[in-house]
Design an enzyme around this catalytic site. Structure first.
Site, PDB file in Angstrom:
ATOM      1  N   LEU A  33       0.828  -1.225   0.000  1.00 37.06           N
ATOM      2  CA  LEU A  33       0.000   0.000   0.000  1.00 37.06           C
ATOM      3  C   LEU A  33       0.858   1.270   0.000  1.00 37.06           C
ATOM      4  O   LEU A  33       0.426   2.300   0.509  1.00 37.06           O
ATOM      5  CB  LEU A  33      -0.988  -0.005   1.187  1.00 37.06           C
ATOM      6  N   ASP A  51       5.485  -6.224   1.940  1.00 41.33           N
ATOM      7  CA  ASP A  51       6.468  -5.654   1.022  1.00 41.33           C
ATOM      8  C   ASP A  51       7.066  -6.811   0.204  1.00 41.33           C
ATOM      9  O   ASP A  51       7.454  -7.836   0.786  1.00 41.33           O
ATOM     10  CB  ASP A  51       7.577  -4.951   1.843  1.00 41.33           C
ATOM     11  N   ALA A  74       5.898  -2.270  -7.887  1.00 40.05           N
ATOM     12  CA  ALA A  74       7.154  -1.625  -8.277  1.00 40.05           C
ATOM     13  C   ALA A  74       7.207  -0.206  -7.744  1.00 40.05           C
ATOM     14  O   ALA A  74       6.187   0.387  -7.402  1.00 40.05           O
ATOM     15  CB  ALA A  74       7.264  -1.576  -9.809  1.00 40.05           C
ATOM     16  N   TYR A 140      14.926   4.076 -13.222  1.00 43.06           N
ATOM     17  CA  TYR A 140      13.708   3.246 -13.298  1.00 43.06           C
ATOM     18  C   TYR A 140      13.789   2.294 -14.496  1.00 43.06           C
ATOM     19  O   TYR A 140      13.556   1.090 -14.371  1.00 43.06           O
ATOM     20  CB  TYR A 140      12.482   4.164 -13.396  1.00 43.06           C
ATOM     21  N   ARG A 207       3.140  10.051 -27.615  1.00 39.55           N
ATOM     22  CA  ARG A 207       3.427   8.828 -26.881  1.00 39.55           C
ATOM     23  C   ARG A 207       2.441   7.750 -27.325  1.00 39.55           C
ATOM     24  O   ARG A 207       1.416   8.032 -27.934  1.00 39.55           O
ATOM     25  CB  ARG A 207       3.232   9.043 -25.370  1.00 39.55           C
ATOM     26  N   GLY A 266      15.673  16.540 -22.191  1.00 38.64           N
ATOM     27  CA  GLY A 266      15.794  15.082 -22.130  1.00 38.64           C
ATOM     28  C   GLY A 266      14.509  14.351 -22.472  1.00 38.64           C
ATOM     29  O   GLY A 266      14.515  13.142 -22.647  1.00 38.64           O
TER      30      GLY A 266
HETATM   31  P1  NAD Z   1       0.828   1.912  -9.015  1.00 38.24           P
HETATM   32  O1  NAD Z   1       1.801   2.733  -8.215  1.00 38.24           O
HETATM   33  O2  NAD Z   1      -0.603   2.334  -9.024  1.00 38.24           O
HETATM   34  O3  NAD Z   1       0.911   0.396  -8.570  1.00 38.24           O
HETATM   35  C1  NAD Z   1       2.040  -0.188  -7.980  1.00 38.24           C
HETATM   36  C2  NAD Z   1       1.556  -0.988  -6.781  1.00 38.24           C
HETATM   37  O4  NAD Z   1       2.686  -1.656  -6.202  1.00 38.24           O
HETATM   38  C3  NAD Z   1       0.939  -0.105  -5.676  1.00 38.24           C
HETATM   39  O5  NAD Z   1      -0.273  -0.672  -5.239  1.00 38.24           O
HETATM   40  C4  NAD Z   1       1.996  -0.126  -4.573  1.00 38.24           C
HETATM   41  O6  NAD Z   1       1.434   0.027  -3.283  1.00 38.24           O
HETATM   42  C5  NAD Z   1       2.637  -1.480  -4.799  1.00 38.24           C
HETATM   43  N1  NAD Z   1       4.015  -1.537  -4.313  1.00 38.24           N
HETATM   44  C6  NAD Z   1       5.019  -0.649  -4.548  1.00 38.24           C
HETATM   45  N2  NAD Z   1       6.126  -1.030  -3.930  1.00 38.24           N
HETATM   46  C7  NAD Z   1       5.836  -2.187  -3.272  1.00 38.24           C
HETATM   47  C8  NAD Z   1       6.584  -3.065  -2.439  1.00 38.24           C
HETATM   48  N3  NAD Z   1       7.863  -2.825  -2.149  1.00 38.24           N
HETATM   49  N4  NAD Z   1       5.964  -4.158  -1.941  1.00 38.24           N
HETATM   50  C9  NAD Z   1       4.660  -4.407  -2.231  1.00 38.24           C
HETATM   51  N5  NAD Z   1       3.896  -3.608  -3.007  1.00 38.24           N
HETATM   52  C10 NAD Z   1       4.486  -2.507  -3.512  1.00 38.24           C
HETATM   53  O7  NAD Z   1       1.416   1.880 -10.500  1.00 38.24           O
HETATM   54  P2  NAD Z   1       0.790   1.290 -11.842  1.00 38.24           P
HETATM   55  O8  NAD Z   1       0.762   2.424 -12.825  1.00 38.24           O
HETATM   56  O9  NAD Z   1      -0.432   0.504 -11.581  1.00 38.24           O
HETATM   57  O10 NAD Z   1       1.978   0.325 -12.290  1.00 38.24           O
HETATM   58  C11 NAD Z   1       1.912  -1.099 -12.169  1.00 38.24           C
HETATM   59  C12 NAD Z   1       3.116  -1.698 -12.873  1.00 38.24           C
HETATM   60  O11 NAD Z   1       3.108  -1.354 -14.249  1.00 38.24           O
HETATM   61  C13 NAD Z   1       4.453  -1.212 -12.329  1.00 38.24           C
HETATM   62  O12 NAD Z   1       5.329  -2.318 -12.306  1.00 38.24           O
HETATM   63  C14 NAD Z   1       4.903  -0.192 -13.350  1.00 38.24           C
HETATM   64  O13 NAD Z   1       6.307  -0.092 -13.383  1.00 38.24           O
HETATM   65  C15 NAD Z   1       4.342  -0.786 -14.625  1.00 38.24           C
HETATM   66  N6  NAD Z   1       4.121   0.196 -15.686  1.00 38.24           N
HETATM   67  C16 NAD Z   1       3.191   1.170 -15.552  1.00 38.24           C
HETATM   68  C17 NAD Z   1       2.995   2.088 -16.597  1.00 38.24           C
HETATM   69  C18 NAD Z   1       1.958   3.183 -16.523  1.00 38.24           C
HETATM   70  O14 NAD Z   1       1.830   3.933 -17.500  1.00 38.24           O
HETATM   71  N7  NAD Z   1       1.185   3.319 -15.460  1.00 38.24           N
HETATM   72  C19 NAD Z   1       3.758   1.992 -17.759  1.00 38.24           C
HETATM   73  C20 NAD Z   1       4.719   0.989 -17.846  1.00 38.24           C
HETATM   74  C21 NAD Z   1       4.876   0.075 -16.809  1.00 38.24           C
END
Ligand code: NAD
Length: 306
Positions: A33, A51, A74, A140, A207, A266
């Site tokens: 969370l 975690d 992530a 990242y 994009r 950038g």
């Molecule tokens: P988000 O931040 O809404 O979701 C990430 C989730 O991971 C959150 O619920 C967070 O609480 C949880 N989290 C983070 N660190 C944690 C840890 N150490 N232990 C347990 N839980 C943890 O982001 P999102 O946009 O839903 O992204 C989801 C995935 O998709 C990620 O891996 C992100 O890198 C990837 N991604 C997202 C996008 C985008 O445009 N949103 C694009 C490319 C890749």
């Protein structure tokens, strides 16, 4: 089928959890969370607050013995990765390693990994394919690229199947104005506050914006297809920031004032993902056009303003 979704309380993970439940899966969410929310976890899924780097998360996965682990948790914020690369690496690399070890111990069949177009860096081409060299320009991008490589070597050494999906700029309901590629969420938040969206540069930068339901569909396709593949999950279409604003204006029914500020050094001018390999191997293609995805997102975010 038992499945685990790390990051299932986040934006994309919560949509994926919903879709897996609708398919009748027994879904367990592992999330600390940190950027996700308890309310995002749909009824019917079990939330394990942990975690991904912790022995607790590992024990949860080992105890559940899921068939497939969708690994989405992530540190997903490019700017934070630059401010604190050690924390970014810890979550995205060490966290992924812990999840991989748990998958192995649990006898999981497959891991489906949320990677990103950020692994490519500045390829210098308008459309990027999986054959292009992935040379990230942010920590990242580097941590995701490294996690991908751990997954591939893990697969070679221990036989764990995988699909790596490199998402484009994902948008949709429940996205918060932080994290990766969140320009749609940022604009919607400004509109909710009756403030003018801020455009960096002339707004003609493009994009590959992909709707969250399409990303969910790609993940579901990976349940049975895309074995040991690394695949772009994008539309192959370029949408400019100005075009996004025009679509939002259409939803709002009124002109949207915008404020232009200098472009960010950038920033990549144009980027879109070649989706042909995913089409072939996953039999997946993005079904939503940008107008349709934006309309759904607008309706769920600002429902009363029409
Ligand atoms: P988000 O931040 O809404 O979701 C990430 C989730 O991971 C959150 O619920 C967070 O609480 C949880 N989290 C983070 N660190 C944690 C840890 N150490 N232990 C347990 N839980 C943890 O982001 P999102 O946009 O839903 O992204 C989801 C995935 O998709 C990620 O891996 C992100 O890198 C990837 N991604 C997202 C996008 C985008 O445009 N949103 C694009 C490319 C890749």
């Amino acid at each position: 089928m038992i499945v685990a979704v790390t990051g299932g309380a986040g934006f994309i993970g919560s949509h994926l959890t919903e879709a897996l439940l609708a398919q009748g899966a027994d879904v367990h969410v592992i999330d600390n969370l940190s950027s996700g929310y308890r309310v995002n976890v749909p009824d019917g899924a079990v939330l394990h607050e942990a975690d991904i780097r912790s022995p607790h998360a590992r024990a949860v996965i080992e105890g559940l013995r899921p068939e497939v682990v969708f690994h989405l948790a992530a540190q997903a914020d490019v700017q934070r990765s630059i401010a604190d690369p050690a924390e970014d690496a810890s979550v995205n690399i060490a966290g992924t390693l812990n999840v991989l070890a748990a998958c192995r111990e649990a006898g999981a069949r497959k891991i489906v990994f949320a990677s990103t177009s950020a692994v490519y860096g500045n390829v210098g081409k308008e459309i990027v394919s999986e054959r292009d060299k992935a040379e990230p320009v942010s920590f990242y991008g580097l941590s995701k690229r490294t996690a991908e490589q751990y997954i591939r070597i893990y697969s070679q050494l221990h036989g764990l199947d995988y699909t790596i999906l490199r998402y484009g700029n994902v948008y949709g309901p429940r996205q918060t104005p932080k994290g990766e590629g969140g320009v749609v969420a940022v604009f919607l938040e400004r509109l909710r506050q009756a403030a003018s969206p801020v455009v960096h540069g002339d707004g003609e930068q493009t994009r590959d914006f992909v709707y969250v339901k399409d990303i969910v569909a790609a993940n579901l396709a990976a349940l049975t297809r895309g074995s040991r593949e690394t695949l772009n999950a994008g539309t192959g279409r370029a949408t400019s920031v100005n075009e996004l604003l025009r679509l939002l204006e259409r939803c709002a029914g009124v002109p949207i004032e915008r404020r232009h500020v200098p472009g960010r050094p950038g920033d990549i001018r144009h980027s879109r993902l070649d989706p042909r390999r995913a089409r072939r191997t996953l039999r997946w293609t993005a079904a939503y056009d940008t107008a349709g995805g934006i309309a759904e997102t607008y309706a769920s975010t600002l429902p009363s303003s029409r």
